[in-house]
Design an enzyme around this catalytic site. Structure first.
Site, PDB file in Angstrom:
ATOM      1  N   CYS A   1      51.772  -0.561 -34.453  1.00 20.51           N
ATOM      2  CA  CYS A   1      52.106   1.260 -35.036  1.00 20.51           C
ATOM      3  C   CYS A   1      53.536   1.157 -34.220  1.00 20.51           C
ATOM      4  O   CYS A   1      54.098   2.795 -35.376  1.00 20.51           O
ATOM      5  CB  CYS A   1      51.487   1.661 -33.587  1.00 20.51           C
ATOM      6  SG  CYS A   1      51.592   0.888 -32.100  1.00 20.51           S
TER       7      CYS A   1
ATOM      8  N   HIS B   1      55.586   6.663 -29.224  1.00 16.71           N
ATOM      9  CA  HIS B   1      56.620   5.865 -29.146  1.00 16.71           C
ATOM     10  C   HIS B   1      58.151   6.608 -29.743  1.00 16.71           C
ATOM     11  O   HIS B   1      58.098   7.399 -30.804  1.00 16.71           O
ATOM     12  CB  HIS B   1      55.956   4.849 -30.325  1.00 16.71           C
ATOM     13  CG  HIS B   1      54.411   3.662 -29.808  1.00 16.71           C
ATOM     14  ND1 HIS B   1      54.614   3.510 -28.707  1.00 16.71           N
ATOM     15  CD2 HIS B   1      54.122   2.015 -30.647  1.00 16.71           C
ATOM     16  CE1 HIS B   1      53.275   2.627 -28.601  1.00 16.71           C
ATOM     17  NE2 HIS B   1      53.022   2.510 -29.647  1.00 16.71           N
TER      18      HIS B   1
END
Ligand code: 25A
Ligand code: L14
Length: 334
Positions: A129, A242
């Site tokens: 990710c 994130h």
């Protein structure tokens, strides 16, 4: 491939559930859909495009009539089942780290290297990710002036670890506020009101596996062995999204205004950058957005040609489920 039969392995997990949402939202043209997980989830009913599907236990025979198998069940499940999927003629698109660095397996971010899909031998890997969101934002800059060195520090959400970690953050936060004793279970130390510079296991070089994934996967996706990457990955008490502070050493000078223009034109990127209005990307904003959000774009004056950026994306969607389904879309040419 006109219409195809799709299996989702790990359908009940944090990423698997998001895959089902995205198949529905993007009207992915599946003919039959099969939801697979372990014994623990067998019998669970989940609804996709208005139809109810019962989750089944994953076995080799599950892939008998499948064209595309979307995997998010961890590396062990992916390694155990890959041969069974491929020998039945299905293509496996794998979210785990099992095959990412395998020379025979393309590692794909559609905005960056979709042309590499053609080289697959039955398995296509979805990157980590943190790497996905970084390369989406850096590719337009790389193509324009080149990138020699990347220094990245991440601020990562607990949902990367799965649903148990999300529950731990919420329960621990309540306990801290109520001044009750806490017992960390998923993470080695308290995650509520704290930051842990530790994601995945430590290697002998004292970097973590997450940090080395960012180094190695970036080189493979950008198809550049010479690009230098160094990373520090940090878990913060955020549920989804994130963040990344990225410092670049470029091949030649690039003004901030020109970097913003390149990024505004790039597919899959949204520039959120207006200091006068206190506008910059945040994790909360990324939850509802499929783009990679980029802001705080400034020249780094301490080197000959440098740039600083802040990059945020939803780790469960662009960082995992969405990127996987975009790969499947490229594969069927839709
Ligand atoms: O090994 P890796 O690559 O490092 O990946 C490790 C984990 O990271 C997640 C994913 O977790 C994976 O398991 N992950 C992978 N890629 C990711 C990415 N890009 C990523 N996370 C973020 N970004 P997950 O929670 O998303 O998904 C796990 C799913 O996989 C199913 N599964 C596991 N082993 C399987 C399998 N399916 C088929 N075959 C196998 N061998 C798993 O199904 C889940 O859907 P499940 O049946 O185990 O159901 C999960 C349900 O059960 C609850 N639960 C979880 N643990 C327990 C539990 N209940 C009781 N006791 C437990 N110990 C969960 O709440 C859920 O409802
Ligand atoms: O390599 O814990 O895809 O935030 C994704 C989740 C690695 C760990 C991967 C996390 C995993 C990451």
């Amino acid at each position: 491939m006109e219409r195809c039969n799709v299996a989702v392995v790990g359908a009940t997990g944090a990423v698997g559930r998001e895959m089902l949402n995205i198949l529905e939202e993007r009207e992915f043209p599946f003919d039959h859909l099969k939801l697979l997980a372990t014994e623990r989830s067998a019998g669970t009913v989940m609804t996709v495009k208005g139809e109810d599907y019962e989750v089944e236990v994953t076995t080799p025979e599950s892939f008998e009539d499948i064209d595309i198998a979307l995997f998010s069940a961890g590396s062990t499940a992916s390694k155990n089942l890959a041969d069974e999927v491929v020998k039945r003629g299905a293509v496996m698109i794998d979210n785990s780290s099992a095959f990412r660095m395998d020379d025979e397996v393309p590692l794909i971010v559609p905005e960056v290297n979709s042309e590499d899909i053609a080289e697959h031998n039955g398995i296509i890997a979805n990157p980590n990710c943190s790497t996905i969101q970084m390369v989406v934002a850096l590719k337009p800059i790389y193509d324009k002036v080149g990138i020699k060195r990347i220094v990245v520090s991440t601020y990562q959400a607990v949902s990367g670890t799965g649903k148990d970690a999300m529950d731990e953050l919420i329960e621990q936060s309540k306990k801290v506020l109520d001044k009750e004793e806490i017992n960390p279970e998923v993470y080695p130390q308290q995650i509520a009101f704290n930051a842990l510079p530790h994601i995945d296991v430590f290697f002998d070089n004292d970097y973590t596996k997450e940090e080395m994934k960012m180094v190695n996967e970036t080189k493979k996706i950008m198809n550049d062995d010479f690009i230098k990457v160094t990373a520090t990955t940090v878990r913060i008490p955020v549920l989804i999204g994130h963040g990344e502070s990225v410092n670049l050493e470029l091949g030649s000078k690039l003004e901030a205004a020109e970097a913003k223009r390149l990024l505004r034109e790039a597919k899959g990127v949204r520039v959120v950058d207006n200091p006068d209005e206190l506008s910059y990307p945040t994790q909360i904003e990324s939850e509802e957005d499929d783009d990679v959000l980029v802001g705080r774009i400034r020249v780094d004056e301490t080197v000959e040609a440098g740039l600083n950026l802040w990059i945020v994306a939803n780790n469960l969607r662009k960082g995992a489920a969405l990127n996987t389904i975009q790969i499947a879309e490229e594969l069927i040419g839709s």
